[in-house]
Design a protein around this motif. Structure first.
Motif, PDB file in Angstrom:
ATOM      1  N   LYS A   1       5.170  -1.408   9.312  1.00 59.08           N
ATOM      2  CA  LYS A   1       4.913  -0.366  10.300  1.00 59.08           C
ATOM      3  C   LYS A   1       3.726   0.508   9.881  1.00 59.08           C
ATOM      4  CE  LYS A   1       7.208   3.559  12.577  1.00 59.08           C
ATOM      5  NZ  LYS A   1       6.158   4.518  12.381  1.00 59.08           N
ATOM      6  N   THR A   2       3.724   0.958   8.641  1.00 67.00           N
ATOM      7  CA  THR A   2       2.660   1.831   8.164  1.00 67.00           C
ATOM      8  C   THR A   2       1.317   1.114   8.121  1.00 67.00           C
ATOM      9  OG1 THR A   2       4.255   3.082   6.861  1.00 67.00           O
ATOM     10  CG2 THR A   2       1.936   3.314   6.253  1.00 67.00           C
TER      11      THR A   2
ATOM     12  N   GLU B   1      12.180  -2.308  -4.611  1.00 64.19           N
ATOM     13  CA  GLU B   1      12.864  -3.063  -3.561  1.00 64.19           C
ATOM     14  C   GLU B   1      13.979  -2.240  -2.926  1.00 64.19           C
ATOM     15  OE1 GLU B   1      11.790  -5.965  -2.509  1.00 64.19           O
ATOM     16  OE2 GLU B   1      10.304  -6.094  -4.093  1.00 64.19           O
ATOM     17  N   ASP B   2      14.085  -2.354  -1.641  1.00 66.98           N
ATOM     18  CA  ASP B   2      15.178  -1.796  -0.867  1.00 66.98           C
ATOM     19  C   ASP B   2      15.145  -2.505   0.479  1.00 66.98           C
ATOM     20  OD1 ASP B   2      17.303  -0.199   0.009  1.00 66.98           O
ATOM     21  OD2 ASP B   2      16.468   1.587  -0.941  1.00 66.98           O
ATOM     22  N   VAL B   3      16.206  -2.398   1.251  1.00 64.99           N
ATOM     23  CA  VAL B   3      16.292  -3.156   2.498  1.00 64.99           C
ATOM     24  C   VAL B   3      15.235  -2.758   3.522  1.00 64.99           C
ATOM     25  CG1 VAL B   3      18.738  -3.704   2.251  1.00 64.99           C
ATOM     26  CG2 VAL B   3      18.065  -1.612   3.415  1.00 64.99           C
ATOM     27  N   TYR B   4      14.741  -1.550   3.474  1.00 69.74           N
ATOM     28  CA  TYR B   4      13.790  -1.065   4.475  1.00 69.74           C
ATOM     29  C   TYR B   4      12.317  -1.178   4.060  1.00 69.74           C
ATOM     30  CZ  TYR B   4      13.471   2.992   1.425  1.00 69.74           C
ATOM     31  OH  TYR B   4      13.276   3.803   0.352  1.00 69.74           O
TER      32      TYR B   4
ATOM     33  N   PHE C   1       0.819  -1.214   0.000  1.00 67.08           N
ATOM     34  CA  PHE C   1       0.000   0.000   0.000  1.00 67.08           C
ATOM     35  C   PHE C   1       0.853   1.264   0.000  1.00 67.08           C
ATOM     36  CE2 PHE C   1      -2.744  -3.233   1.772  1.00 67.08           C
ATOM     37  CZ  PHE C   1      -3.887  -3.048   1.024  1.00 67.08           C
ATOM     38  N   LEU C   2       2.100   1.148   0.449  1.00 63.06           N
ATOM     39  CA  LEU C   2       2.972   2.310   0.575  1.00 63.06           C
ATOM     40  C   LEU C   2       3.899   2.460  -0.629  1.00 63.06           C
ATOM     41  CD1 LEU C   2       3.832   4.600   2.506  1.00 63.06           C
ATOM     42  CD2 LEU C   2       5.422   2.993   3.563  1.00 63.06           C
ATOM     43  N   TYR C   3       4.554   1.386  -1.002  1.00 64.71           N
ATOM     44  CA  TYR C   3       5.491   1.397  -2.131  1.00 64.71           C
ATOM     45  C   TYR C   3       4.942   0.524  -3.253  1.00 64.71           C
ATOM     46  CZ  TYR C   3       8.844   3.510   1.025  1.00 64.71           C
ATOM     47  OH  TYR C   3       9.463   4.354   1.889  1.00 64.71           O
TER      48      TYR C   3
END
Length: 75
Positions: free
Chosen positions: A48-49, A38-41, A31-33
């Motif tokens: 969290k979101t 892709e990235d480590v976080y 829903f956020l990205y």
């Protein structure tokens, strides 16, 4: 900022209304990205979101958690 937050919350509510889901299933939905980014976080940020949105939806009485599955509350 609040408008984006509300839009994401509505999208999460819509996903849960279409099919009850676990937090991990909702995180995988992205829903956020956008999918494919892709990235480590990314996974932690999504978790969290999404958890924050779900907590707000539960506090508002719109979503309930039962045995690890989020479901909409109707009525």
């Amino acid at each position: 900022f609040r408008e984006k937050f509300d839009m994401r919350a509505q999208a999460i509510l819509g996903a849960v209304a279409a099919q009850p889901r676990s937090l991990e299933e909702l995180v995988a939905h992205r829903f956020l990205y956008p999918p494919g980014y892709e990235d480590v976080y990314i996974e932690d940020a999504e978790r969290k979101t999404t958890a924050e949105h779900l907590a707000e939806l539960m506090a508002a009485g719109r979503v309930a958690l039962h045995e690890g599955i989020y479901r909409p509350v109707f009525g």
